[in-house]
Design an enzyme around this catalytic site. Sequence first.
Site: not given
Length: 439
Positions: A66, A233, A312
């Site tokens: 982030r 994923h 993830d």
Amino acid sequence: MTSILVYGGRVIDPSSGLDDRLDVLIVDGRIAEVGADVSSPHGARRVAASGLIVSPGFVDLHTHLREPGQEHKETIESGGRAAARGGFTTICAMPNTEPAMDTAAIIDGILQRAEDADCRVLPIGAVSKGRKGQELTELDALRAAGAVAVSDDGDAVADNSLARQAFEYLSDIGIPLAEHCEDPAIAQGGVMHDGAVSARLGLRGQPAAAELSIVQRDIALAEASGAQFHACHISTEPSLHAIADARARGLHVTAEVTPHHLWLTHDVVAGSSEDLRYDTNAKVNPPLRTEADVQACIDALAAGVVDAVATDHAPHATVDKQCEFDAAAFGISGLESAWGVVNSLVEAGRLSLADAIERLTIGPVRAWNLDQGELRGLGTLQVGAPADLTLLSTDAATRVEPESWASMGKNTPLAGHTLTGVVALTISQGRFVWDGREQ
Ligand code: DOR
């Protein structure tokens, strides 16, 4: 000279098949010796490891940090601490930041910011400028700046001609395209798996075909170009069959699965009690799938069709999850519960301990060829390798309590679940970064 002796533990290093009661000596940030009764140099810090597994530090191919842009959700510093607590000493940072990691300058900035982090951060560059899916980034410049892969994760590279161009360039550049496999034309904005639970809850579903469509396209493009397709994923049985088939044909196709897709089904979205319906902490992309899909993910991981468990790790602020299901952000915070999930599969007899550790260490390193230059020996405990290791318990049961996590993201549907396995201590590049034994 600084040295550390980790003694009396069960040392497991899947890169060499080692599994024995041994001591590990670290000198100046590198593994100096692994053997029985290693004598400790004068002034060495001694760590008793009896009753614990001594493993190479875990390597995560898929972490969202982030930073830059959404530091209220996670920073490189807080994500690095979460990694250390989870046993991870290397994490690959996804580029869906704000701005996206789409230039060499931004990649360089991430590497500088990460110098003080509690784990090694390897950046992933964006495939398209701004992740908009329209124009390619300067892929070779991103690689030269240190990107270990490229990805538009969060979204697929949906445009077929852009994807073709990217694979063609990457065949020369030599890093993988880590694809978020979701065809938006088929997913149609679905917020969970398309099936019995979405029908009951009245939520828009995205079918398994949305994943398979991009998996099949990228296998074809990898075959045509010779470049590497890494499937992020993977969550459904049909995709795993396609990947197994491509690998059997010798194509350069690698894959990862997440702990949540190995452990939870779409039923979790319906909540666990009268008070909790539509659990937004279970909203994730790709979505949690059916029991058959979960079993297929475990089987593919055990069979080696899947190279790596990747978290993830997708931290979000509470406000992003405390809202209507349709409005909630996709993502599960996963660094600090990964070992508990993977080891619980070992406990359940679904995966051997050596394979579990392999898929968290040398498996991901080999998949992305990360052990180059300074990183020679990454993911192993071989002499000369970076001194990245983690001490694990395999039998302690613990409740998942995100309130106590280092990650700023408390968003996990596993909160309150009991898992088996604890990360007791982590050493990253010869530095003590987590000691759970003090708790
Ligand atoms: O659930 C997800 N969250 N899936 C993604 O692909 C992106 C991630 C995020 O960045 O929050």
